[in-house]
Design a protein around this motif. Structure first.
Motif, PDB file in Angstrom:
ATOM      1  N   ALA A   1       1.036  -1.175  -0.218  1.00  0.00           N
ATOM      2  CA  ALA A   1      -0.245  -0.399  -0.004  1.00  0.00           C
ATOM      3  C   ALA A   1       0.741   1.334   0.146  1.00  0.00           C
ATOM      4  N   VAL A   2       1.790   1.596   0.565  1.00  0.00           N
ATOM      5  CA  VAL A   2       3.023   2.342   0.610  1.00  0.00           C
ATOM      6  C   VAL A   2       3.712   2.639  -0.728  1.00  0.00           C
ATOM      7  N   SER A   3       4.170   1.339  -0.914  1.00  0.00           N
ATOM      8  CA  SER A   3       4.971   1.427  -2.320  1.00  0.00           C
ATOM      9  C   SER A   3       3.838   2.893  -3.779  1.00  0.00           C
ATOM     10  N   GLU A   4       2.412   1.918  -3.761  1.00  0.00           N
ATOM     11  CA  GLU A   4       1.846   2.623  -4.196  1.00  0.00           C
ATOM     12  C   GLU A   4       1.418   3.328  -4.639  1.00  0.00           C
ATOM     13  N   LEU A   5       2.018   4.274  -3.354  1.00  0.00           N
ATOM     14  CA  LEU A   5       1.292   5.186  -2.945  1.00  0.00           C
ATOM     15  C   LEU A   5       1.916   6.374  -3.826  1.00  0.00           C
ATOM     16  N   GLY A   6       3.663   5.735  -3.476  1.00  0.00           N
ATOM     17  CA  GLY A   6       4.503   6.545  -4.370  1.00  0.00           C
ATOM     18  C   GLY A   6       4.495   6.734  -5.934  1.00  0.00           C
ATOM     19  N   LEU A   7       3.521   6.376  -6.450  1.00  0.00           N
ATOM     20  CA  LEU A   7       3.376   6.515  -8.010  1.00  0.00           C
ATOM     21  C   LEU A   7       2.621   8.000  -7.765  1.00  0.00           C
ATOM     22  N   LEU A   8       2.257   8.678  -6.672  1.00  0.00           N
ATOM     23  CA  LEU A   8       1.386   9.969  -6.812  1.00  0.00           C
ATOM     24  C   LEU A   8       2.620  11.115  -6.842  1.00  0.00           C
ATOM     25  N   VAL A   9       3.699  10.516  -6.773  1.00  0.00           N
ATOM     26  CA  VAL A   9       5.189  11.489  -6.402  1.00  0.00           C
ATOM     27  C   VAL A   9       4.769  12.511  -7.880  1.00  0.00           C
ATOM     28  N   GLY A  10       4.874  11.688  -9.398  1.00  0.00           N
ATOM     29  CA  GLY A  10       4.795  12.189  -9.959  1.00  0.00           C
ATOM     30  C   GLY A  10       3.963  13.173 -10.574  1.00  0.00           C
TER      31      GLY A  10
END
Length: 255
Positions: A81-90
């Motif tokens: 879940a936390v790793s998927e949130l990284g997609l929002l950085v872009g």
């Protein structure tokens, strides 16, 4: 008569004056919104999002190896879940920070509730039928699709809760904002509806790293792109994505 059909085919393939090839203008109902970012910025957003995902995943793995004696299903679920949130950085860096745009520009804007609900409901049926059909093909060929959600998050109600959090809650939000909110509008503005939906859906399918499920994921991405396009909002596609993932989670745990 034959000349007319040839002229029509040439118009569709070559595009009308001022249009890009395969523009599919005849499929467009909603007027296109002009976005302030281009294809290069969308590509940069994808790269940044993937890098953030990898960094978060590696950091979580190192932390788990350091502080946890053994990996638990709960830790794997939270890490995903936390790793998927990284997609929002872009999208955040490219659109919100650099372009000083808003979430409204990324597609999180109001929509016609009746049209959106009808489109999402009809699309959900189409996606589920396509997924079941491809699953039967995989079974016939003896190929394995995506990893089992139950194996990833563990059995029981705790595993189900973690799967709902990560797969139904976090993943659709992050993936829709990146692929349909950032990438699809830029590609559609540059290359037209058909190529925009096709390329963004291919990226969406490849992101899941499951070659056997690539056709099914690509088809799902196309449907999500069309729902987003015709509803002129990311919300119906987001609810559709959540519904598809919820059906997959419930099937893994309750069937």
């Amino acid at each position: 008569m034959g000349a007319r059909w040839l002229a029509l085919a040439a118009t569709v393939v070559a595009g009308r004056p001022g249009k890009t090839p395969l523009d599919c203008t005849f499929l467009s109902i909603q007027p296109r919104r002009i976005v302030s970012w281009g294809v290069r910025e969308a590509a940069a957003g994808v790269v940044l999002g993937f890098l953030a995902l990898v960094i978060l995943a590696v950091a979580g793995i190192l932390a788990g190896s350091r502080f946890l004696p053994s990996w638990t299903a709960a830790f794997r679920g939270l890490l995903l879940a936390v790793s998927e949130l990284g997609l929002l950085v872009g999208p955040w860096l490219v659109v919100l920070r650099r372009r000083r745009a808003t979430w409204h520009d990324l597609g999180l804007r109001p929509f016609n509730a009746v049209v959106g609900c009808l489109a999402a409901s009809a699309a959900l049926i189409v996606v589920l039928v396509g997924s079941v059909a491809w699953g039967l093909v995989l079974q016939r060929l003896g190929w394995r699709g995506q990893p089992s959600v139950r194996d990833l998050f563990g059995p029981g109600w705790q595993g189900l809760a973690l799967a709902v959090l990560a797969v139904v809650g976090v993943a659709p939000v992050a993936e829709e904002v990146l692929f349909r909110g950032l990438v699809f509008p830029a590609l559609r503005q540059r290359w037209g509806l058909c190529l925009g939906a096709g390329v963004s859906s291919l990226l969406f399918a490849a992101f899941h790293l499951s070659p056997a499920s690539l056709p099914s994921l690509f088809f799902t991405g196309l449907i999500l792109s069309l729902v987003c396009h015709y509803c002129d909002s990311l919300w119906p596609a987001l609810w559709l994505h959540m519904g598809v993932n919820l059906m997959a989670v419930l099937a893994a745990y309750l069937v």
